[in-house]
Design a protein around this motif. Structure first.
Motif, PDB file in Angstrom:
ATOM      1  N   MET A  49      -0.206 -17.405 -14.549  1.00  0.00           N
ATOM      2  CA  MET A  49      -0.451 -17.302 -13.109  1.00  0.00           C
ATOM      3  C   MET A  49      -0.906 -18.640 -12.532  1.00  0.00           C
ATOM      4  SD  MET A  49      -2.562 -13.731 -12.880  1.00  0.00           S
ATOM      5  CE  MET A  49      -1.751 -12.144 -12.669  1.00  0.00           C
ATOM      6  N   TYR A  50      -1.821 -19.280 -13.230  1.00  0.00           N
ATOM      7  CA  TYR A  50      -2.353 -20.583 -12.819  1.00  0.00           C
ATOM      8  C   TYR A  50      -1.217 -21.590 -12.625  1.00  0.00           C
ATOM      9  CZ  TYR A  50      -5.282 -24.844 -13.462  1.00  0.00           C
ATOM     10  OH  TYR A  50      -5.909 -26.061 -13.334  1.00  0.00           O
ATOM     11  N   GLU A  51      -0.305 -21.636 -13.598  1.00  0.00           N
ATOM     12  CA  GLU A  51       0.790 -22.589 -13.530  1.00  0.00           C
ATOM     13  C   GLU A  51       1.742 -22.273 -12.379  1.00  0.00           C
ATOM     14  OE1 GLU A  51       1.091 -25.360 -15.172  1.00  0.00           O
ATOM     15  OE2 GLU A  51      -0.714 -25.017 -16.367  1.00  0.00           O
ATOM     16  N   GLN A  52       1.912 -20.999 -12.045  1.00  0.00           N
ATOM     17  CA  GLN A  52       2.788 -20.639 -10.929  1.00  0.00           C
ATOM     18  C   GLN A  52       2.286 -21.236  -9.624  1.00  0.00           C
ATOM     19  OE1 GLN A  52       2.755 -16.288 -11.669  1.00  0.00           O
ATOM     20  NE2 GLN A  52       4.969 -16.407 -11.702  1.00  0.00           N
ATOM     21  N   TYR A  53       1.009 -21.073  -9.348  1.00  0.00           N
ATOM     22  CA  TYR A  53       0.465 -21.619  -8.099  1.00  0.00           C
ATOM     23  C   TYR A  53       0.396 -23.144  -8.134  1.00  0.00           C
ATOM     24  CZ  TYR A  53      -0.922 -16.914  -6.683  1.00  0.00           C
ATOM     25  OH  TYR A  53      -0.919 -15.587  -6.304  1.00  0.00           O
ATOM     26  N   LYS A  54       0.132 -23.693  -9.283  1.00  0.00           N
ATOM     27  CA  LYS A  54       0.101 -25.154  -9.424  1.00  0.00           C
ATOM     28  C   LYS A  54       1.447 -25.749  -9.031  1.00  0.00           C
ATOM     29  CE  LYS A  54      -0.661 -28.666 -13.012  1.00  0.00           C
ATOM     30  NZ  LYS A  54      -1.004 -28.864 -14.448  1.00  0.00           N
ATOM     31  N   PHE A 191       0.067  -5.577 -22.077  1.00  0.00           N
ATOM     32  CA  PHE A 191      -0.118  -7.006 -22.337  1.00  0.00           C
ATOM     33  C   PHE A 191       1.150  -7.818 -22.076  1.00  0.00           C
ATOM     34  CE2 PHE A 191      -2.507  -4.270 -25.232  1.00  0.00           C
ATOM     35  CZ  PHE A 191      -3.809  -4.570 -24.846  1.00  0.00           C
ATOM     36  N   TYR A 192       2.228  -7.162 -21.616  1.00  0.00           N
ATOM     37  CA  TYR A 192       3.505  -7.833 -21.382  1.00  0.00           C
ATOM     38  C   TYR A 192       3.926  -8.609 -22.634  1.00  0.00           C
ATOM     39  CZ  TYR A 192       2.234  -6.611 -16.623  1.00  0.00           C
ATOM     40  OH  TYR A 192       1.847  -5.918 -15.500  1.00  0.00           O
ATOM     41  N   THR A 193       3.775  -7.948 -23.785  1.00  0.00           N
ATOM     42  CA  THR A 193       3.978  -8.609 -25.070  1.00  0.00           C
ATOM     43  C   THR A 193       5.337  -9.307 -25.139  1.00  0.00           C
ATOM     44  OG1 THR A 193       2.549  -6.972 -26.124  1.00  0.00           O
ATOM     45  CG2 THR A 193       3.989  -8.279 -27.556  1.00  0.00           C
ATOM     46  N   HIS A 194       6.379  -8.607 -24.731  1.00  0.00           N
ATOM     47  CA  HIS A 194       7.728  -9.185 -24.752  1.00  0.00           C
ATOM     48  C   HIS A 194       8.319  -9.296 -23.339  1.00  0.00           C
ATOM     49  CE1 HIS A 194       7.626  -8.775 -29.076  1.00  0.00           C
ATOM     50  NE2 HIS A 194       7.407  -7.488 -28.973  1.00  0.00           N
ATOM     51  N   HIS A 195       7.468  -9.198 -22.332  1.00  0.00           N
ATOM     52  CA  HIS A 195       7.986  -9.139 -20.964  1.00  0.00           C
ATOM     53  C   HIS A 195       7.245 -10.068 -19.997  1.00  0.00           C
ATOM     54  CE1 HIS A 195       9.438  -5.378 -22.754  1.00  0.00           C
ATOM     55  NE2 HIS A 195      10.390  -5.404 -21.863  1.00  0.00           N
ATOM     56  N   LEU A 196       6.522 -11.050 -20.519  1.00  0.00           N
ATOM     57  CA  LEU A 196       5.786 -11.928 -19.608  1.00  0.00           C
ATOM     58  C   LEU A 196       6.727 -12.788 -18.780  1.00  0.00           C
ATOM     59  CD1 LEU A 196       3.159 -12.916 -18.452  1.00  0.00           C
ATOM     60  CD2 LEU A 196       2.940 -14.511 -20.378  1.00  0.00           C
ATOM     61  N   ASP A 197       7.812 -13.270 -19.368  1.00  0.00           N
ATOM     62  CA  ASP A 197       8.770 -14.065 -18.606  1.00  0.00           C
ATOM     63  C   ASP A 197       9.372 -13.237 -17.469  1.00  0.00           C
ATOM     64  OD1 ASP A 197       8.336 -16.273 -20.181  1.00  0.00           O
ATOM     65  OD2 ASP A 197      10.133 -16.014 -21.406  1.00  0.00           O
ATOM     66  N   GLU A 198       9.705 -11.987 -17.771  1.00  0.00           N
ATOM     67  CA  GLU A 198      10.261 -11.114 -16.733  1.00  0.00           C
ATOM     68  C   GLU A 198       9.241 -10.864 -15.632  1.00  0.00           C
ATOM     69  OE1 GLU A 198      12.116  -6.598 -16.212  1.00  0.00           O
ATOM     70  OE2 GLU A 198      11.639  -7.368 -18.216  1.00  0.00           O
ATOM     71  N   ALA A 199       7.992 -10.583 -16.019  1.00  0.00           N
ATOM     72  CA  ALA A 199       6.944 -10.360 -15.027  1.00  0.00           C
ATOM     73  C   ALA A 199       6.723 -11.604 -14.177  1.00  0.00           C
ATOM     74  CB  ALA A 199       5.643  -9.952 -15.714  1.00  0.00           C
ATOM     75  N   SER A 200       6.763 -12.769 -14.803  1.00  0.00           N
ATOM     76  CA  SER A 200       6.566 -14.023 -14.074  1.00  0.00           C
ATOM     77  C   SER A 200       7.671 -14.246 -13.052  1.00  0.00           C
ATOM     78  CB  SER A 200       6.504 -15.198 -15.049  1.00  0.00           C
ATOM     79  OG  SER A 200       5.368 -15.103 -15.893  1.00  0.00           O
ATOM     80  N   GLU A 201       8.905 -13.907 -13.406  1.00  0.00           N
ATOM     81  CA  GLU A 201      10.009 -14.052 -12.459  1.00  0.00           C
ATOM     82  C   GLU A 201       9.869 -13.085 -11.284  1.00  0.00           C
ATOM     83  OE1 GLU A 201      12.733 -16.073 -11.830  1.00  0.00           O
ATOM     84  OE2 GLU A 201      11.497 -17.307 -13.135  1.00  0.00           O
ATOM     85  N   ILE A 202       9.389 -11.886 -11.552  1.00  0.00           N
ATOM     86  CA  ILE A 202       9.149 -10.923 -10.473  1.00  0.00           C
ATOM     87  C   ILE A 202       8.094 -11.469  -9.511  1.00  0.00           C
ATOM     88  CG2 ILE A 202       8.150  -8.641  -9.993  1.00  0.00           C
ATOM     89  CD1 ILE A 202       9.493  -7.778 -12.699  1.00  0.00           C
ATOM     90  N   ASP A 205       9.589 -14.362  -7.450  1.00  0.00           N
ATOM     91  CA  ASP A 205      10.447 -13.857  -6.377  1.00  0.00           C
ATOM     92  C   ASP A 205       9.598 -13.310  -5.228  1.00  0.00           C
ATOM     93  OD1 ASP A 205      12.663 -14.541  -7.852  1.00  0.00           O
ATOM     94  OD2 ASP A 205      13.043 -12.498  -8.588  1.00  0.00           O
ATOM     95  N   TYR A 206       8.527 -12.619  -5.564  1.00  0.00           N
ATOM     96  CA  TYR A 206       7.650 -12.075  -4.525  1.00  0.00           C
ATOM     97  C   TYR A 206       7.008 -13.202  -3.718  1.00  0.00           C
ATOM     98  CZ  TYR A 206       3.957  -9.401  -2.262  1.00  0.00           C
ATOM     99  OH  TYR A 206       3.131  -8.842  -1.320  1.00  0.00           O
ATOM    100  N   LEU A 207       6.521 -14.221  -4.409  1.00  0.00           N
ATOM    101  CA  LEU A 207       5.893 -15.343  -3.713  1.00  0.00           C
ATOM    102  C   LEU A 207       6.901 -16.102  -2.852  1.00  0.00           C
ATOM    103  CD1 LEU A 207       3.557 -16.691  -6.542  1.00  0.00           C
ATOM    104  CD2 LEU A 207       2.883 -15.376  -4.520  1.00  0.00           C
TER     105      LEU A 207
END
Length: 226
Positions: A49-54, A191-202, A205-207
């Protein structure tokens, strides 16, 4: 990613702070998972999350709640941790007095703290809540929710049943002109064990949709730095 120490309600709090190049850039506060479950600011989800806003040119801060790392104090069942978050936002805003708005992003316990914080701080213009613990905490304080935001959750979450997230989100009243957007991620656990990249893309897109285009880096830059 400079290390910082700032004053909290029970003594020092430890954080990582990225100051924006633009003195009029917005701010983002990142909130960590449960301190009693190993939650800390360097957990992979708060860091993402930190890196997304950065990348978007925000001034952004993540920190350890009281009793974690070099942060002083002891766990306080959420009440003290909410105070920690308020002090963290105050500290960041003291260096960004021209910031037009702030966003709050949290994961699990941190999402619960973040949604309480936005009820108290009118400068918070939006939120991202990942794995919101709707079966553990009462969300009736959102009466009504004063900002739009995104809630991500998985249908394979063994800690927070996805049906419970839907039930609670459907009950939340929102101020006129604002919308809470729930997004189910198929196959994802808490924990988004295998889905953190997908969650990050969502989230990206929202941002992209909800922020001014100047705060949306080109997709090529996102992929290169992500």
């Amino acid at each position: 990613m400079p290390e910082v120490i700032f004053a909290g309600p029970e003594g020092r709090l430890e954080g990582r702070y990225h100051p924006a190049d633009d003195p009029a850039a917005p701010c983002a506060l990142i909130l960590s998972p449960h301190p009693k479950a190993g939650g800390h600011m360097d957990h992979r989800i708060p860091v993402a999350m930190y890196e997304q806003y950065k990348r978007r040119g925000f001034s952004v801060l993540r920190f350890n709640f009281r009793g974690i790392g070099r942060s002083m104090g002891t766990y306080d069942n959420g009440q003290g941790e909410l105070q920690d978050a308020a002090y963290a936002l105050d500290w960041m805003q003291s260096f960004n007095q021209n910031a037009p708005f702030s966003w709050v992003s949290g994961y699990s316990f941190g999402a619960w703290i973040g949604m309480q914080l936005l009820m108290r701080r009118p400068e918070v213009a939006g939120f991202i809540s990942m794995s919101l613990p709707t079966n553990t905490y009462d969300f009736s304080f959102l009466a009504p929710c004063p900002a739009s935001g995104l809630i991500t959750y998985g249908d394979e979450d063994p800690i927070v049943p996805h049906e419970d997230v839907v039930r609670i989100v459907d009950k939340i009243r929102v101020q006129k002109g604002h919308i809470i957007t729930p997004h189910l991620i198929e196959g994802a656990d808490h924990f988004y064990t295998h889905h953190l990249d997908e969650a990050s893309e969502i989230i990206e897109d929202y941002l992209d949709v909800h922020l001014d285009p100047r705060y949306s880096p080109p997709r090529e830059q996102r992929l290169l730095e992500g």
